[in-house]
Design a protein around this motif. Structure first.
Motif, PDB file in Angstrom:
ATOM      1  N   VAL A 278       0.807  -1.107   0.121  1.00  0.00           N
ATOM      2  CA  VAL A 278      -0.047   0.434  -0.141  1.00  0.00           C
ATOM      3  C   VAL A 278       0.595   0.582  -0.109  1.00  0.00           C
ATOM      4  O   VAL A 278       0.943   2.340  -0.789  1.00  0.00           O
ATOM      5  CB  VAL A 278      -0.532   0.011   1.696  1.00  0.00           C
ATOM      6  N   ARG A 279       1.720   1.390   1.263  1.00  0.00           N
ATOM      7  CA  ARG A 279       2.783   2.509   0.868  1.00  0.00           C
ATOM      8  C   ARG A 279       4.003   2.757  -0.424  1.00  0.00           C
ATOM      9  O   ARG A 279       3.025   3.476  -0.850  1.00  0.00           O
ATOM     10  CB  ARG A 279       4.160   2.139   2.254  1.00  0.00           C
ATOM     11  N   SER A 280       4.524   1.523  -0.997  1.00  0.00           N
ATOM     12  CA  SER A 280       4.606   2.015  -2.595  1.00  0.00           C
ATOM     13  C   SER A 280       3.787   1.951  -3.663  1.00  0.00           C
ATOM     14  O   SER A 280       4.461   3.129  -3.975  1.00  0.00           O
ATOM     15  CB  SER A 280       4.910  -0.108  -3.319  1.00  0.00           C
ATOM     16  N   LEU A 281       2.063   1.877  -3.869  1.00  0.00           N
ATOM     17  CA  LEU A 281       1.537   2.758  -4.755  1.00  0.00           C
ATOM     18  C   LEU A 281       1.019   3.988  -4.110  1.00  0.00           C
ATOM     19  O   LEU A 281       1.052   4.634  -4.900  1.00  0.00           O
ATOM     20  CB  LEU A 281      -0.110   1.468  -4.880  1.00  0.00           C
ATOM     21  N   ALA A 282       0.683   3.877  -2.889  1.00  0.00           N
ATOM     22  CA  ALA A 282       1.037   5.249  -2.761  1.00  0.00           C
ATOM     23  C   ALA A 282       1.855   6.361  -3.226  1.00  0.00           C
ATOM     24  O   ALA A 282       1.682   7.350  -3.674  1.00  0.00           O
ATOM     25  CB  ALA A 282       0.411   5.461  -1.380  1.00  0.00           C
ATOM     26  N   THR A 283       3.085   5.781  -2.699  1.00  0.00           N
ATOM     27  CA  THR A 283       4.254   6.837  -2.862  1.00  0.00           C
ATOM     28  C   THR A 283       4.124   6.887  -4.475  1.00  0.00           C
ATOM     29  O   THR A 283       4.600   8.260  -5.255  1.00  0.00           O
ATOM     30  CB  THR A 283       5.368   6.054  -2.358  1.00  0.00           C
ATOM     31  N   THR A 284       3.942   5.580  -5.086  1.00  0.00           N
ATOM     32  CA  THR A 284       4.012   5.845  -7.038  1.00  0.00           C
ATOM     33  C   THR A 284       2.941   6.561  -7.495  1.00  0.00           C
ATOM     34  O   THR A 284       3.748   7.254  -8.641  1.00  0.00           O
ATOM     35  CB  THR A 284       4.118   4.236  -6.931  1.00  0.00           C
ATOM     36  N   HIS A 285       1.790   6.513  -7.534  1.00  0.00           N
ATOM     37  CA  HIS A 285       0.985   7.311  -7.967  1.00  0.00           C
ATOM     38  C   HIS A 285      -0.251   8.345  -7.101  1.00  0.00           C
ATOM     39  O   HIS A 285      -0.849   9.106  -7.925  1.00  0.00           O
ATOM     40  CB  HIS A 285       0.180   5.913  -8.387  1.00  0.00           C
ATOM     41  N   GLY A 286       1.054   8.217  -5.979  1.00  0.00           N
ATOM     42  CA  GLY A 286       0.574  10.430  -5.257  1.00  0.00           C
ATOM     43  C   GLY A 286      -0.697   9.860  -5.131  1.00  0.00           C
ATOM     44  O   GLY A 286      -1.840  10.686  -4.751  1.00  0.00           O
ATOM     45  N   ALA A 287      -1.428   8.769  -4.723  1.00  0.00           N
ATOM     46  CA  ALA A 287      -2.977   8.454  -3.763  1.00  0.00           C
ATOM     47  C   ALA A 287      -2.576   9.284  -1.961  1.00  0.00           C
ATOM     48  O   ALA A 287      -1.409   8.829  -1.255  1.00  0.00           O
ATOM     49  CB  ALA A 287      -2.696   7.388  -3.054  1.00  0.00           C
ATOM     50  N   THR A 288      -3.810  10.048  -2.143  1.00  0.00           N
ATOM     51  CA  THR A 288      -3.445  10.550  -1.297  1.00  0.00           C
ATOM     52  C   THR A 288      -4.664  10.155  -0.063  1.00  0.00           C
ATOM     53  O   THR A 288      -4.887  10.135   1.222  1.00  0.00           O
ATOM     54  CB  THR A 288      -4.110  11.937  -1.526  1.00  0.00           C
ATOM     55  N   ARG A 289      -6.032   9.334  -0.123  1.00  0.00           N
ATOM     56  CA  ARG A 289      -6.882   9.146   0.208  1.00  0.00           C
ATOM     57  C   ARG A 289      -7.384   7.293   0.147  1.00  0.00           C
ATOM     58  O   ARG A 289      -6.747   6.746  -1.119  1.00  0.00           O
ATOM     59  CB  ARG A 289      -8.874   9.854  -0.185  1.00  0.00           C
ATOM     60  N   TYR A 290      -7.583   6.396   1.164  1.00  0.00           N
ATOM     61  CA  TYR A 290      -7.505   5.170   1.358  1.00  0.00           C
ATOM     62  C   TYR A 290      -9.469   5.026   1.727  1.00  0.00           C
ATOM     63  O   TYR A 290      -9.219   5.136   2.373  1.00  0.00           O
ATOM     64  CB  TYR A 290      -6.127   4.749   2.236  1.00  0.00           C
ATOM     65  N   PHE A 291     -10.055   3.854   0.838  1.00  0.00           N
ATOM     66  CA  PHE A 291     -11.211   3.788   0.784  1.00  0.00           C
ATOM     67  C   PHE A 291     -11.593   2.287   1.647  1.00  0.00           C
ATOM     68  O   PHE A 291     -10.300   1.143   0.818  1.00  0.00           O
ATOM     69  CB  PHE A 291     -12.206   3.856  -0.792  1.00  0.00           C
ATOM     70  N   ALA A 292     -11.613   2.343   3.041  1.00  0.00           N
ATOM     71  CA  ALA A 292     -11.486   1.399   3.774  1.00  0.00           C
ATOM     72  C   ALA A 292     -12.437  -0.002   3.158  1.00  0.00           C
ATOM     73  O   ALA A 292     -13.974   0.790   3.236  1.00  0.00           O
ATOM     74  CB  ALA A 292     -11.737   1.501   4.949  1.00  0.00           C
ATOM     75  N   HIS A 293     -12.304  -1.089   2.437  1.00  0.00           N
ATOM     76  CA  HIS A 293     -13.283  -2.190   2.849  1.00  0.00           C
ATOM     77  C   HIS A 293     -14.165  -2.354   4.152  1.00  0.00           C
ATOM     78  O   HIS A 293     -13.892  -2.602   5.311  1.00  0.00           O
ATOM     79  CB  HIS A 293     -12.803  -3.350   2.502  1.00  0.00           C
ATOM     80  N   ARG A 294     -15.653  -2.637   3.827  1.00  0.00           N
ATOM     81  CA  ARG A 294     -16.252  -2.341   5.346  1.00  0.00           C
ATOM     82  C   ARG A 294     -15.348  -3.820   6.181  1.00  0.00           C
ATOM     83  O   ARG A 294     -15.691  -3.603   7.847  1.00  0.00           O
ATOM     84  CB  ARG A 294     -17.293  -2.515   5.336  1.00  0.00           C
ATOM     85  N   ARG A 295     -14.871  -4.607   5.993  1.00  0.00           N
ATOM     86  CA  ARG A 295     -14.635  -6.234   7.009  1.00  0.00           C
ATOM     87  C   ARG A 295     -12.881  -5.743   7.045  1.00  0.00           C
ATOM     88  O   ARG A 295     -12.670  -5.902   8.388  1.00  0.00           O
ATOM     89  CB  ARG A 295     -14.414  -7.173   5.882  1.00  0.00           C
ATOM     90  N   GLU A 296     -12.240  -4.844   6.527  1.00  0.00           N
ATOM     91  CA  GLU A 296     -10.693  -3.719   7.524  1.00  0.00           C
ATOM     92  C   GLU A 296     -10.760  -3.793   8.887  1.00  0.00           C
ATOM     93  O   GLU A 296     -11.799  -2.826   9.441  1.00  0.00           O
ATOM     94  CB  GLU A 296     -10.146  -3.338   6.639  1.00  0.00           C
ATOM     95  N   SER A 297      -9.973  -4.418   9.796  1.00  0.00           N
ATOM     96  CA  SER A 297     -10.056  -4.202  11.338  1.00  0.00           C
ATOM     97  C   SER A 297      -9.995  -2.198  12.107  1.00  0.00           C
ATOM     98  O   SER A 297      -8.449  -2.124  10.950  1.00  0.00           O
ATOM     99  CB  SER A 297      -9.423  -4.875  11.730  1.00  0.00           C
ATOM    100  N   THR A 298      -9.972  -1.687  12.052  1.00  0.00           N
ATOM    101  CA  THR A 298      -9.792  -0.787  13.016  1.00  0.00           C
ATOM    102  C   THR A 298      -8.348  -0.934  13.630  1.00  0.00           C
ATOM    103  O   THR A 298      -7.416   0.175  12.998  1.00  0.00           O
ATOM    104  CB  THR A 298     -10.311  -0.338  14.284  1.00  0.00           C
TER     105      THR A 298
END
Length: 395
Positions: A278-298
């Motif tokens: 996730v860190r690599s994708l965000a850095t490479t593509h300039g992502a700023t938001r992460y839409f969480a899946h409803r089942r992802e843990s807090t």
């Protein structure tokens, strides 16, 4: 009943357990209303691969929910939606929002606390039995659900419809065609547990009921790429025409958004390798938001926020509706999941690009199903209108 309601057929009973299932029931009702009241404008049907955006009529973009002035028939009366509510707070919240949309479309919604204690299943099934016996058509979102399988043993309905429950639909159709017992893909390869053995006769009965014959029809309403269907099963294209008619077009931002997955929570992907990816994708593509899946843990989401700097967004609706309403990034990054098939349809006609990142085999846990890599690769490889990204390094 809403004056905007058309007809999805009398005595139709739908069972849903997730927000996406409810969304796809609304899409089915919308498509069915068009196909029964507008000759030549019905949903595309196929016995082979589902492809492209179907020919359902749509009235152009309409902002908001329940807006007036939408041309042609819309979702129908005669449909009772039964929500078999789970215990997860995020899922319950999204289901309540989706139930509001269903009522706006003129449908009856019945909320069942189906898991509210040890006696809840008995009360739920007992209360639904009269409706099940009267129903002429049953629509379901998860044929793998033990709850749904049990309810199928009660109904005498001659028409059965399965709407998408994500990529599990592909596995359901394949297992039905091969005559196999119904088992979720991420559980295959393991030894059946005690509950599986006890429930086996009910599951076998449900599989037989989901096999069409001269007394019963079976339809699969799907946006997934289904290569082949069992004899007699009708495949109908879900092109998200209801979503596109009711929402948008969205405002598109310059950046990228990243879509989360619950592959860590289901024990398929190692959490440390997932965070690094996730860190690599965000850095490479300039992502700023992460839409969480409803089942992802807090805890996992908190760690992602701290270590990647991404803004964590907990959507209150399925992502197809969130993206169509906007604002949404010009690029949407995703791992193999349902959205790589559904978002290109929901966002058809916009300039949003969906890009999917493969899951590297080294990310899988030692407990992952032997079929996991092949299934996930198939999800990516069969996606249409998406840009494929190589698996990022997660060492």
């Amino acid at each position: 009943m809403s004056p905007r309601a058309g007809s999805a057929g009398s005595h139709t009973l739908a069972f849903v357990e997730s927000p996406v299932q409810l969304l796809n029931v609304l899409e089915w009702a919308h498509a069915h209303a068009h196909s029964t009241t507008a000759p030549g404008a019905g949903p595309s049907e196929a016995t082979g691969p589902v492809s492209g955006v179907g020919a359902l009529g749509m009235a152009g973009p309409v902002s908001g929910v329940g807006a007036s002035g939408v041309a042609g028939p819309v979702s129908g009366a005669g449909l009772t939606l039964v929500v078999l509510s789970p215990n997860d707070p995020m899922t319950r919240g999204q289901l309540r929002r989706m139930a509001e949309l269903a009522r706006d479309e003129g449908h009856q919604v019945r909320w069942e606390e189906a898991r509210g204690g040890t006696t809840a299943p008995f009360h739920t099934i007992g209360g639904l039995a009269p409706l099940l016996r009267k129903a002429k058509r049953i629509v379901m979102g998860d044929p793998f659900s033990r709850y749904v399988q049990l309810l199928l043993t009660i109904t005498r309905a001659r028409d059965l419809v399965v709407v998408d429950d994500g990529t599990a639909t592909m596995e359901f159709v394949a297992q039905l065609a091969r005559g196999e017992r119904l088992v979720r893909w991420h559980r295959r390869g393991g030894r059946p547990g005690a509950r599986d053995v006890i429930f086996a006769p009910v599951s076998a009965s449900a599989r037989r009921r989901l096999t069409p014959n001269d007394r019963r029809t079976v339809e699969v309403f799907s946006s997934m790429p289904i290569d082949s269907a069992p004899d007699g099963v009708r495949i109908t294209v879900n092109d998200f025409s209801w979503t596109r008619a009711r929402f948008g077009p969205p405002r598109i931002t310059k950046g990228a958004d990243l879509v989360g997955t619950s592959l860590v929570e289901t024990g398929v992907v190692d959490p440390d390798r997932y965070l690094t990816a996730v860190r690599s994708l965000a850095t490479t593509h300039g992502a700023t938001r992460y839409f969480a899946h409803r089942r992802e843990s807090t805890d996992k989401l908190h760690r992602l926020a701290v270590e990647t700097g991404l803004e964590i967004v907990r959507p209150d609706l399925p992502l197809e509706l969130i993206a169509r309403r906007g604002p949404i990034g010009r690029t949407i990054l995703s791992f193999p999941s349902t959205v790589v098939h559904t978002l290109p349809l929901a966002l058809a006609g916009t300039e949003v690009r969906v890009a999917v990142c493969d899951i590297d085999p080294t990310w899988l846990t030692e407990h992952a199903s032997p079929r996991a890599q092949g299934f996930l690769s198939g999800v990516t490889g069969t996606a249409r209108d998406v840009h494929r990204l190589s698996a990022v390094s997660a060492v």
